[in-house]
Write a protein that holds these residues in place. Sequence first.
Motif, PDB file in Angstrom:
ATOM      1  N   ASN A 150     -16.599  12.850  79.110  1.00  0.00           N
ATOM      2  CA  ASN A 150     -16.003  12.192  80.278  1.00  0.00           C
ATOM      3  C   ASN A 150     -14.557  12.627  80.464  1.00  0.00           C
ATOM      4  N   ALA A 151     -13.834  12.781  79.361  1.00  0.00           N
ATOM      5  CA  ALA A 151     -12.433  13.212  79.447  1.00  0.00           C
ATOM      6  C   ALA A 151     -12.329  14.572  80.126  1.00  0.00           C
ATOM      7  N   ARG A 152     -13.214  15.483  79.771  1.00  0.00           N
ATOM      8  CA  ARG A 152     -13.181  16.818  80.393  1.00  0.00           C
ATOM      9  C   ARG A 152     -13.592  16.752  81.863  1.00  0.00           C
ATOM     10  N   LYS A 153     -14.545  15.897  82.188  1.00  0.00           N
ATOM     11  CA  LYS A 153     -14.953  15.744  83.584  1.00  0.00           C
ATOM     12  C   LYS A 153     -13.819  15.168  84.428  1.00  0.00           C
ATOM     13  N   ASN A 154     -12.962  14.351  83.805  1.00  0.00           N
ATOM     14  CA  ASN A 154     -11.872  13.708  84.543  1.00  0.00           C
ATOM     15  C   ASN A 154     -10.632  14.586  84.686  1.00  0.00           C
ATOM     16  N   LEU A 155     -10.654  15.772  84.085  1.00  0.00           N
ATOM     17  CA  LEU A 155      -9.523  16.688  84.237  1.00  0.00           C
ATOM     18  C   LEU A 155      -9.536  17.341  85.612  1.00  0.00           C
ATOM     19  N   ALA A 215     -23.204  -3.618  75.721  1.00  0.00           N
ATOM     20  CA  ALA A 215     -23.170  -2.505  76.670  1.00  0.00           C
ATOM     21  C   ALA A 215     -21.738  -2.077  76.964  1.00  0.00           C
ATOM     22  N   GLY A 216     -21.509  -0.779  76.950  1.00  0.00           N
ATOM     23  CA  GLY A 216     -20.176  -0.269  77.243  1.00  0.00           C
ATOM     24  C   GLY A 216     -20.113   1.226  77.009  1.00  0.00           C
ATOM     25  N   TYR A 217     -19.049   1.836  77.484  1.00  0.00           N
ATOM     26  CA  TYR A 217     -18.868   3.272  77.303  1.00  0.00           C
ATOM     27  C   TYR A 217     -17.381   3.580  77.389  1.00  0.00           C
ATOM     28  N   GLY A 218     -17.011   4.817  77.144  1.00  0.00           N
ATOM     29  CA  GLY A 218     -15.607   5.214  77.176  1.00  0.00           C
ATOM     30  C   GLY A 218     -15.304   6.143  78.325  1.00  0.00           C
ATOM     31  N   GLU A 219     -14.539   5.673  79.307  1.00  0.00           N
ATOM     32  CA  GLU A 219     -14.090   6.510  80.431  1.00  0.00           C
ATOM     33  C   GLU A 219     -12.783   7.170  80.006  1.00  0.00           C
ATOM     34  N   TYR A 220     -12.887   8.191  79.185  1.00  0.00           N
ATOM     35  CA  TYR A 220     -11.708   8.863  78.654  1.00  0.00           C
ATOM     36  C   TYR A 220     -11.153   9.875  79.653  1.00  0.00           C
ATOM     37  N   GLY A 221      -9.878  10.178  79.481  1.00  0.00           N
ATOM     38  CA  GLY A 221      -9.192  11.140  80.328  1.00  0.00           C
ATOM     39  C   GLY A 221      -7.738  10.748  80.486  1.00  0.00           C
ATOM     40  N   PRO A 222      -6.886  11.660  80.950  1.00  0.00           N
ATOM     41  CA  PRO A 222      -5.474  11.326  81.156  1.00  0.00           C
ATOM     42  C   PRO A 222      -5.304  10.314  82.279  1.00  0.00           C
ATOM     43  N   LEU A 223      -4.458   9.329  82.067  1.00  0.00           N
ATOM     44  CA  LEU A 223      -4.281   8.267  83.064  1.00  0.00           C
ATOM     45  C   LEU A 223      -3.797   8.813  84.403  1.00  0.00           C
ATOM     46  N   GLU A 224      -3.071   9.888  84.375  1.00  0.00           N
ATOM     47  CA  GLU A 224      -2.584  10.480  85.628  1.00  0.00           C
ATOM     48  C   GLU A 224      -3.723  11.019  86.481  1.00  0.00           C
ATOM     49  N   GLU A 225      -4.834  11.383  85.857  1.00  0.00           N
ATOM     50  CA  GLU A 225      -5.876  12.116  86.580  1.00  0.00           C
ATOM     51  C   GLU A 225      -7.198  11.367  86.731  1.00  0.00           C
ATOM     52  N   ILE A 226      -7.433  10.322  85.951  1.00  0.00           N
ATOM     53  CA  ILE A 226      -8.704   9.596  86.095  1.00  0.00           C
ATOM     54  C   ILE A 226      -8.753   8.931  87.468  1.00  0.00           C
ATOM     55  N   PRO A 227      -9.788   9.193  88.269  1.00  0.00           N
ATOM     56  CA  PRO A 227      -9.906   8.527  89.568  1.00  0.00           C
ATOM     57  C   PRO A 227      -9.963   7.012  89.388  1.00  0.00           C
ATOM     58  N   ILE A 228      -9.292   6.297  90.247  1.00  0.00           N
ATOM     59  CA  ILE A 228      -9.243   4.841  90.112  1.00  0.00           C
ATOM     60  C   ILE A 228     -10.639   4.235  90.199  1.00  0.00           C
ATOM     61  N   GLU A 229     -11.548   4.903  90.913  1.00  0.00           N
ATOM     62  CA  GLU A 229     -12.921   4.403  90.984  1.00  0.00           C
ATOM     63  C   GLU A 229     -13.577   4.413  89.607  1.00  0.00           C
ATOM     64  N   TYR A 257      -3.197  18.654  80.974  1.00  0.00           N
ATOM     65  CA  TYR A 257      -3.649  17.830  79.862  1.00  0.00           C
ATOM     66  C   TYR A 257      -4.819  18.459  79.098  1.00  0.00           C
ATOM     67  N   GLU A 258      -5.270  19.618  79.516  1.00  0.00           N
ATOM     68  CA  GLU A 258      -6.405  20.232  78.829  1.00  0.00           C
ATOM     69  C   GLU A 258      -6.128  20.473  77.347  1.00  0.00           C
ATOM     70  N   PRO A 259      -4.944  20.959  76.958  1.00  0.00           N
ATOM     71  CA  PRO A 259      -4.669  21.102  75.514  1.00  0.00           C
ATOM     72  C   PRO A 259      -4.720  19.776  74.753  1.00  0.00           C
ATOM     73  N   LEU A 260      -4.336  18.693  75.412  1.00  0.00           N
ATOM     74  CA  LEU A 260      -4.379  17.383  74.765  1.00  0.00           C
ATOM     75  C   LEU A 260      -5.825  16.973  74.491  1.00  0.00           C
ATOM     76  N   VAL A 261      -6.705  17.239  75.431  1.00  0.00           N
ATOM     77  CA  VAL A 261      -8.122  16.928  75.217  1.00  0.00           C
ATOM     78  C   VAL A 261      -8.646  17.704  74.021  1.00  0.00           C
ATOM     79  N   ASP A 262      -8.255  18.984  73.930  1.00  0.00           N
ATOM     80  CA  ASP A 262      -8.691  19.798  72.788  1.00  0.00           C
ATOM     81  C   ASP A 262      -8.175  19.216  71.469  1.00  0.00           C
TER      82      ASP A 262
END
Length: 268
Positions: free
Chosen positions: A189-194, A81-95, A200-205
């Motif tokens: 998830n990365a887009r949701k965390n923006l 079991a597992g998943y990827g909480e992707y997104g920029p480290l500056e913006e991902i909520p610590i929760e 960082y949106e261009p980086l996600v693209d």
Amino acid sequence: MSKVAIITGISSGMGHAAALLFKEKGFEVYGGARRVDRMQDLLDVGIHAQELDMTDKISIRQLVDRAVKEQGQIDVLVNNAGYGEYGPLEEIPIENAKKQFDVNLFGADQITQLVLPTMRQQGYGRIVNISSIGAEAYTPLGGWYHATKAAINMWSDVLDAEVRRFGIRSVVVQPGGTNTEWMSVSLDNARKNLEPDSPYEPLVDKVDSLFSKMGFNATAQSLAEVFYKAATDPKPKRRYFHSLADHATVLAARSMPNFYRFVMSKLI
């Protein structure tokens, strides 16, 4: 008596394929996932599937207790079991970052703690921990995911040193890119965390485009075969890989970190 395997995260992808394969090979398979509606085909072939929340110790205990009560033994645990909480480290909520560890690492630890007394009493058992080549090789946006997989590797090695005296082994499978829905979910998830108007949106693209072009060949079924080998290998290895390319990627990232960083800078 049939051997007994507990497999987590069996509603889709590698876990789903592994549950079917272990059942085909003669195992009594117990497992679960949050999406109960996606496990009906497993129930139809006799797999003992139920709802499982890896962040809830009661839910985890219910699965283990059921297997022990009905079968009296646990030969294999596959911590998938597992998943990827992707997104920029500056913006991902610590929760969200904490939840990533709760599912990918601490959930694995919780269920392992519950199966170990039975395995120790038996004098044998195999714990198969599904990590990733991302434990050593990395891409932007995957910081917390990579951190959990690096932690799984070290945790598994320490566990193996502690429990092998009881006839129990803890090993790691490190899949590479796989032709499943995992990457699309991670990038969603990365887009949701923006944050709004995120720089960082261009980086996600760019990351999305890179993964779309890579065309992963490994399938859930082929990874399930690796899971099975790791679970039944008479002389277990510390690490199992699906391909030489996956193994080479790990070796390159580990032994030539500056070169790996240079390649990443050119790709993204």
